[in-house]
Design a protein around this motif. Structure first.
Motif, mmCIF file in Angstrom:
data_model
loop_
_atom_site.group_PDB
_atom_site.id
_atom_site.type_symbol
_atom_site.label_atom_id
_atom_site.label_comp_id
_atom_site.label_asym_id
_atom_site.label_seq_id
_atom_site.Cartn_x
_atom_site.Cartn_y
_atom_site.Cartn_z
ATOM 1 N N VAL A 76 0.874 -1.171 0.000
ATOM 2 C CA VAL A 76 0.000 0.000 0.000
ATOM 3 C C VAL A 76 0.911 1.220 0.000
ATOM 4 O O VAL A 76 1.760 1.356 0.883
ATOM 5 C CB VAL A 76 -0.926 0.025 1.231
ATOM 6 C CG1 VAL A 76 -1.821 1.267 1.207
ATOM 7 C CG2 VAL A 76 -1.765 -1.243 1.313
ATOM 8 N N SER A 77 0.743 2.075 -1.006
ATOM 9 C CA SER A 77 1.588 3.268 -1.082
ATOM 10 C C SER A 77 0.739 4.485 -1.443
ATOM 11 O O SER A 77 -0.353 4.353 -1.994
ATOM 12 C CB SER A 77 2.718 3.077 -2.098
ATOM 13 O OG SER A 77 2.182 2.802 -3.367
ATOM 14 N N VAL A 78 1.265 5.663 -1.095
ATOM 15 C CA VAL A 78 0.565 6.917 -1.361
ATOM 16 C C VAL A 78 1.527 7.909 -2.009
ATOM 17 O O VAL A 78 2.731 7.865 -1.757
ATOM 18 C CB VAL A 78 -0.020 7.539 -0.073
ATOM 19 C CG1 VAL A 78 -1.140 6.692 0.476
ATOM 20 C CG2 VAL A 78 1.040 7.736 0.979
ATOM 21 N N LEU A 119 -4.618 13.155 -3.536
ATOM 22 C CA LEU A 119 -3.896 12.099 -2.842
ATOM 23 C C LEU A 119 -4.187 10.809 -3.589
ATOM 24 O O LEU A 119 -5.350 10.476 -3.846
ATOM 25 C CB LEU A 119 -4.364 11.988 -1.383
ATOM 26 C CG LEU A 119 -3.729 10.865 -0.573
ATOM 27 C CD1 LEU A 119 -2.238 11.148 -0.348
ATOM 28 C CD2 LEU A 119 -4.439 10.699 0.758
ATOM 29 N N VAL A 120 -3.142 10.087 -3.969
ATOM 30 C CA VAL A 120 -3.282 8.851 -4.722
ATOM 31 C C VAL A 120 -2.886 7.687 -3.827
ATOM 32 O O VAL A 120 -1.812 7.691 -3.228
ATOM 33 C CB VAL A 120 -2.391 8.866 -5.987
ATOM 34 C CG1 VAL A 120 -2.539 7.566 -6.761
ATOM 35 C CG2 VAL A 120 -2.719 10.055 -6.856
ATOM 36 N N VAL A 121 -3.759 6.675 -3.732
ATOM 37 C CA VAL A 121 -3.508 5.482 -2.927
ATOM 38 C C VAL A 121 -3.467 4.288 -3.877
ATOM 39 O O VAL A 121 -4.397 4.059 -4.649
ATOM 40 C CB VAL A 121 -4.608 5.265 -1.866
ATOM 41 C CG1 VAL A 121 -4.309 4.029 -1.036
ATOM 42 C CG2 VAL A 121 -4.758 6.493 -0.979
ATOM 43 N N SER A 122 -2.377 3.526 -3.814
ATOM 44 C CA SER A 122 -2.200 2.350 -4.662
ATOM 45 C C SER A 122 -2.104 1.111 -3.779
ATOM 46 O O SER A 122 -1.312 1.076 -2.840
ATOM 47 C CB SER A 122 -0.931 2.502 -5.501
ATOM 48 O OG SER A 122 -0.669 1.312 -6.202
ATOM 49 N N VAL A 123 -2.918 0.100 -4.079
ATOM 50 C CA VAL A 123 -2.902 -1.171 -3.352
ATOM 51 C C VAL A 123 -2.628 -2.264 -4.375
ATOM 52 O O VAL A 123 -3.367 -2.413 -5.350
ATOM 53 C CB VAL A 123 -4.243 -1.443 -2.644
ATOM 54 C CG1 VAL A 123 -4.200 -2.765 -1.892
ATOM 55 C CG2 VAL A 123 -4.618 -0.298 -1.723
ATOM 56 N N THR A 137 -7.917 7.832 -6.215
ATOM 57 C CA THR A 137 -7.475 9.216 -6.003
ATOM 58 C C THR A 137 -8.543 9.965 -5.224
ATOM 59 O O THR A 137 -9.748 9.702 -5.377
ATOM 60 C CB THR A 137 -7.217 9.945 -7.332
ATOM 61 O OG1 THR A 137 -8.428 9.972 -8.082
ATOM 62 C CG2 THR A 137 -6.138 9.269 -8.133
ATOM 63 N N PHE A 138 -8.079 10.893 -4.397
ATOM 64 C CA PHE A 138 -8.970 11.686 -3.567
ATOM 65 C C PHE A 138 -8.585 13.154 -3.717
ATOM 66 O O PHE A 138 -7.444 13.527 -3.470
ATOM 67 C CB PHE A 138 -8.864 11.241 -2.105
ATOM 68 C CG PHE A 138 -9.185 9.778 -1.931
ATOM 69 C CD1 PHE A 138 -10.497 9.350 -1.803
ATOM 70 C CD2 PHE A 138 -8.167 8.832 -1.943
ATOM 71 C CE1 PHE A 138 -10.793 8.003 -1.672
ATOM 72 C CE2 PHE A 138 -8.458 7.484 -1.810
ATOM 73 C CZ PHE A 138 -9.773 7.066 -1.673
ATOM 74 N N ALA A 139 -9.544 13.967 -4.137
ATOM 75 C CA ALA A 139 -9.296 15.386 -4.382
ATOM 76 C C ALA A 139 -9.479 16.183 -3.097
ATOM 77 O O ALA A 139 -10.362 15.884 -2.288
ATOM 78 C CB ALA A 139 -10.247 15.909 -5.449
ATOM 79 N N ILE A 140 -8.649 17.196 -2.920
ATOM 80 C CA ILE A 140 -8.765 18.105 -1.788
ATOM 81 C C ILE A 140 -8.540 19.525 -2.294
ATOM 82 O O ILE A 140 -7.676 19.760 -3.152
ATOM 83 C CB ILE A 140 -7.775 17.737 -0.655
ATOM 84 C CG1 ILE A 140 -8.050 18.603 0.568
ATOM 85 C CG2 ILE A 140 -6.348 17.809 -1.115
ATOM 86 C CD1 ILE A 140 -7.381 18.105 1.826
ATOM 87 N N GLY A 141 -9.338 20.444 -1.806
ATOM 88 C CA GLY A 141 -9.194 21.839 -2.194
ATOM 89 C C GLY A 141 -10.131 22.219 -3.323
ATOM 90 O O GLY A 141 -10.814 21.384 -3.909
ATOM 91 N N THR A 142 -10.154 23.510 -3.612
ATOM 92 C CA THR A 142 -10.991 24.067 -4.673
ATOM 93 C C THR A 142 -10.106 24.413 -5.855
ATOM 94 O O THR A 142 -9.053 25.027 -5.680
ATOM 95 C CB THR A 142 -11.697 25.346 -4.173
ATOM 96 O OG1 THR A 142 -12.412 25.025 -2.984
ATOM 97 C CG2 THR A 142 -12.654 25.884 -5.202
#
Length: 171
Positions: A76-78, A119-123, A137-142
């Motif tokens: 698991v990496s980010v 933020l990208v999470v790879s499993v 992938t998870f988006a943060i911010g505008t």
């Protein structure tokens, strides 16, 4: 041969063909699982049977991975995209094993980029004897105005999906 054989022989072949067709019709239809497997094979490669979630804060995230099948050799990496920089360890697990229906949680620290970043999470690992990977992938911010008006050419694929054609970076 006599005339009776010529009359019976075509009837015999017709009966034989009818029997062959009716036995094929009685065969069991494909199950829902095999239809789903076929559909997945048509639409893309198989992904790891995991569900990845992230609860994002201003400078940290709680990443949760649920394993829907037993897994071995799991990594698991980010990492970050669009300016987001991971400040904690980028490898959350390496060579780990998880039984089915297990949930693993990890804390990730990061520095956000300007506007919207990701933020990208790879499993990845071995699931039921096959090497599989899932990337979320998870988006943060505008998004900033520059991010909203991307210099990408927007197009549609054959099935109506949106496609962005990005220019080549001459680095």
């Amino acid at each position: 041969m006599n005339r009776m054989s010529f009359a019976v022989l075509p009837g015999f072949f017709a009966l034989l063909a009818l029997t062959a067709c009716s036995s094929a019709a009685k065969s069991t239809p494909p199950s829902a699982n095999s239809a789903a497997t076929t559909e997945q094979a048509v639409h893309g490669k198989m992904e790891a049977p995991v569900v990845v979630n992230a609860q994002l804060e201003q400078s940290s995230a709680r990443v949760t991975v649920r394993f829907d099948a037993p897994a071995t050799g799991v990594r698991v990496s980010v990492h970050g995209l669009d300016g987001l920089t991971v400040t904690s360890q980028p490898t959350l697990a390496d060579g780990a094993s998880f039984p089915q229906a297990t949930t693993a949680s990890y804390d990730v620290a990061f520095t956000r980029g300007a506007g919207r970043s990701h933020l990208v999470v790879s499993v990845s690992g071995e699931f039921k004897g096959a090497q599989r990977t899932r990337v979320s992938t998870f988006a943060i911010g505008t998004p900033t105005d520059a991010q909203r008006s991307s210099n990408a050419t927007k197009a549609e694929g054959a099935n109506g999906e949106r496609i962005k054609v990005m220019p080549v970076d001459p680095q």
